[in-house]
Design a protein around this motif. Structure first.
Motif, short mmCIF file in Angstrom:
data_model
loop_
_atom_site.label_atom_id
_atom_site.label_comp_id
_atom_site.label_asym_id
_atom_site.label_seq_id
_atom_site.Cartn_x
_atom_site.Cartn_y
_atom_site.Cartn_z
N MET A 142 -55.74 -41.35 -44.92
CA MET A 142 -54.89 -40.23 -45.34
C MET A 142 -55.28 -39.72 -46.73
O MET A 142 -55.04 -38.56 -47.06
CB MET A 142 -53.42 -40.64 -45.34
N GLU A 143 -55.89 -40.57 -47.55
CA GLU A 143 -56.39 -40.12 -48.85
C GLU A 143 -57.64 -39.27 -48.70
O GLU A 143 -57.96 -38.50 -49.59
CB GLU A 143 -56.74 -41.32 -49.74
N ILE A 144 -58.34 -39.42 -47.61
CA ILE A 144 -59.64 -38.78 -47.44
C ILE A 144 -59.55 -37.47 -46.67
O ILE A 144 -60.17 -36.47 -47.05
CB ILE A 144 -60.63 -39.75 -46.75
N ILE A 145 -58.79 -37.44 -45.57
CA ILE A 145 -58.75 -36.24 -44.75
C ILE A 145 -58.02 -35.11 -45.47
O ILE A 145 -57.21 -35.34 -46.34
CB ILE A 145 -58.12 -36.49 -43.36
N GLU A 146 -58.33 -33.91 -45.12
CA GLU A 146 -57.77 -32.69 -45.70
C GLU A 146 -57.96 -32.62 -47.21
O GLU A 146 -57.12 -32.15 -47.94
CB GLU A 146 -56.28 -32.59 -45.36
N LYS A 180 -48.60 -34.14 -50.52
CA LYS A 180 -49.64 -34.88 -49.80
C LYS A 180 -50.34 -35.85 -50.73
O LYS A 180 -50.59 -37.00 -50.35
CB LYS A 180 -50.66 -33.92 -49.19
N TYR A 181 -50.63 -35.42 -51.93
CA TYR A 181 -51.30 -36.29 -52.89
C TYR A 181 -50.44 -37.52 -53.19
O TYR A 181 -50.90 -38.65 -53.12
CB TYR A 181 -51.60 -35.52 -54.18
N ARG A 182 -49.18 -37.30 -53.52
CA ARG A 182 -48.30 -38.41 -53.90
C ARG A 182 -48.06 -39.37 -52.73
O ARG A 182 -48.11 -40.58 -52.90
CB ARG A 182 -46.96 -37.89 -54.42
N THR A 183 -47.79 -38.83 -51.55
CA THR A 183 -47.49 -39.72 -50.43
C THR A 183 -48.71 -40.53 -50.01
O THR A 183 -48.59 -41.71 -49.69
CB THR A 183 -46.92 -38.96 -49.23
N SER A 184 -49.89 -39.92 -50.04
CA SER A 184 -51.08 -40.67 -49.63
C SER A 184 -51.43 -41.75 -50.64
O SER A 184 -51.79 -42.87 -50.26
CB SER A 184 -52.27 -39.74 -49.38
#
Length: 81
Positions: free
Chosen positions: A57-61, A18-22
């Protein structure tokens, strides 16, 4: 299922993905806006919408900063083993 069984490695792999893709999505969208220049930020430009969507997407979750901290803690724990 892996999380329910306490398999922290699979959780960390998911976190890393998730970190890399966002972050990659934000970089690609920001580059697209930059390429389009002033037209890239106009309401009719699709690239500005892609940038906003990627930034969300960088912010949610969990923000990317929190994810960096968690991944760093995982790396330190793994290095101690």
């Amino acid at each position: 299922v892996s999380k329910e069984r306490g398999e922290t490695e699979s959780v960390n792999h998911t976190l890393l993905a998730k970190y890399r893709t966002s972050t990659i999505a934000v970089k690609a969208a920001a580059d697209a806006v930059q390429i389009h220049g002033a037209q890239g930020i106009g309401a009719e430009a699709s690239v500005q919408r892609h940038y906003r969507d990627a930034k969300v997407m960088e912010i949610i979750e969990g923000t990317t900063q929190i994810q960096q901290t968690m991944l760093g803690q995982f790396a330190v724990r793994a290095a101690r083993l």
